[in-house]
Design an enzyme around this catalytic site. Structure first.
Site, PDB file in Angstrom:
ATOM      1  N   SER A 108     -58.486 -27.526 -54.539  1.00  7.02           N
ATOM      2  CA  SER A 108     -59.420 -28.289 -54.552  1.00  7.02           C
ATOM      3  C   SER A 108     -60.643 -28.008 -53.695  1.00  7.02           C
ATOM      4  O   SER A 108     -60.419 -27.214 -52.771  1.00  7.02           O
ATOM      5  CB  SER A 108     -58.995 -29.706 -53.878  1.00  7.02           C
ATOM      6  OG  SER A 108     -60.022 -30.685 -53.617  1.00  7.02           O
ATOM      7  N   SER A 109     -61.716 -28.506 -54.057  1.00 11.47           N
ATOM      8  CA  SER A 109     -63.055 -28.086 -53.394  1.00 11.47           C
ATOM      9  C   SER A 109     -63.093 -28.576 -51.822  1.00 11.47           C
ATOM     10  O   SER A 109     -63.980 -28.045 -51.041  1.00 11.47           O
ATOM     11  CB  SER A 109     -64.174 -28.438 -53.932  1.00 11.47           C
ATOM     12  OG  SER A 109     -64.186 -30.081 -54.290  1.00 11.47           O
ATOM     13  N   HIS A 180     -59.844 -41.585 -56.920  1.00 14.54           N
ATOM     14  CA  HIS A 180     -61.025 -40.982 -56.690  1.00 14.54           C
ATOM     15  C   HIS A 180     -62.226 -41.702 -56.962  1.00 14.54           C
ATOM     16  O   HIS A 180     -61.886 -42.865 -57.669  1.00 14.54           O
ATOM     17  CB  HIS A 180     -60.993 -39.539 -57.334  1.00 14.54           C
ATOM     18  CG  HIS A 180     -60.131 -38.617 -57.053  1.00 14.54           C
ATOM     19  ND1 HIS A 180     -58.854 -38.190 -57.454  1.00 14.54           N
ATOM     20  CD2 HIS A 180     -60.053 -37.888 -55.641  1.00 14.54           C
ATOM     21  CE1 HIS A 180     -58.223 -37.326 -56.767  1.00 14.54           C
ATOM     22  NE2 HIS A 180     -58.953 -37.142 -55.557  1.00 14.54           N
TER      23      HIS A 180
END
Length: 314
Positions: A108-109, A180
């Site tokens: 994940s970023s 999200h």
């Protein structure tokens, strides 16, 4: 990879995993291996070892994770840390146990520092403090990158890791609090339209900038990387452009057809002020995201309406 390569997609019922599974099928791969969480609890180490020893995959794609939005990450950090560490350690240790030579780990970023220079290069990893609202999840994913690198060094594996930006698309989790930002906005704004509510409250100031990648594009990138990338350094996968949360909400409202007021709630956390990935390395290899934001959100909303009684809300 040959079309009959035995490929295990861990998390094949989730957002990323299901898109990868579908893309592999569309590309003619006919020897896919998957197991739901009710069949194999990936936190159960003996069960994971037994499953991989019996199924004997030649390639593993680890798209399995406990995921959630800013509220969920900030509220349940112990669960996000513990579950994700167990899942990835069990999968990778079991893959080493049966000598799997090719593995793709999806992270994940959020692994990058909160105030990393933008756009964020892969070299920014471990160069600063993490965003505190999701640092537990980030630490777990960083550990996954380290395990990929350690397995390459100790066992000579051709394992790789890729860091996608914020994903969205069909199959997402639409929980009103734990999802999200994009699916949460889509559900909330759709419900406001149905209820004819005069306004929708959006968490935070609306100013943070975020990048979004359609999950179908990630699926294409995953197969592309398995065929074209072999390095211990992780590689970014993103769209290459970002926008503010307020502008995102406005686009969602336009697609849904909601005419009410979008009201920001600045008492809620914003998270990282900006998170845009530098995707020059994967672009230089020959892969580029193809799905624009309006096109992707429209497809996601269509899917949501068609599956509204059965979408994931946990």
């Amino acid at each position: 990879m040959e079309k009959n390569t035995r490929i295990y997609v861990a998390g094949h019922r989730g957002l990323a995993g299901s898109a990868i599974w579908n893309h592999l099928q569309e590309e003619g791969y006919d020897n896919l291996i998957g197991a739901s969480s009710s069949e194999v609890d990936l936190r159960d180490r003996p069960a994971v070892f037994d499953f991989l020893r019996s199924s004997r995959p030649e390639v593993v794609i680890d798209a399995a994770a406990k995921v959630g939005g800013i509220h969920a990450n900030d509220t349940y950090p112990a669960a996000f840390l513990s579950d994700n560490l167990q899942i990835q350690v069990n999968i990778m240790d079991a893959a080493n146990d049966i000598d799997v030579d090719r593995l793709l780990f999806l992270g994940s970023s959020c692994i990058y520092p909160k105030f990393a220079a933008q756009p964020i290069k892969e070299s920014s990893l471990l160069s600063g403090e993490l965003e505190p609202t999701n640092d537990a999840y980030a630490i777990a994913k960083i550990a996954g990158i380290m395990q990929v690198q350690a397995s390459r060094k100790q066992y000579g594996r051709h394992w790789i890791s890729a860091m996608p930006t914020n994903l969205y698309g069909p199959g997402d989790n639409f929980h009103p609090e734990n999802s999200h930002v994009l699916p949460a906005l889509l559900r909330r704004i759709h419900q406001a339209k149905v209820d004819e509510a005069p306004e929708v409250v959006i968490w935070g100031s609306g100013t943070p900038l975020r990048e979004f990648l359609y999950v179908g594009d990630l699926a294409e990138a995953s197969l592309f990387l398995l065929d074209n990338y072999d390095s211990p350094e992780t590689i970014n996968v993103g769209f290459g452009k970002d926008l503010s949360i307020h502008d995102l909400a406005r686009i969602v409202a336009d697609i849904v057809g909601y005419q009410g007021v979008l009201k920001q709630d600045p008492t809620k956390p914003d998270g990282t002020p900006r998170k845009l990935l530098d995707v020059s390395r994967i672009n230089d290899l020959g892969w580029h995201a193809r799905t624009g934001l309006v096109e992707g959100i429209s497809a996601t909303y269509t899917w949501y309406l068609e599956n509204i009684t059965s979408v994931r809300t946990r």
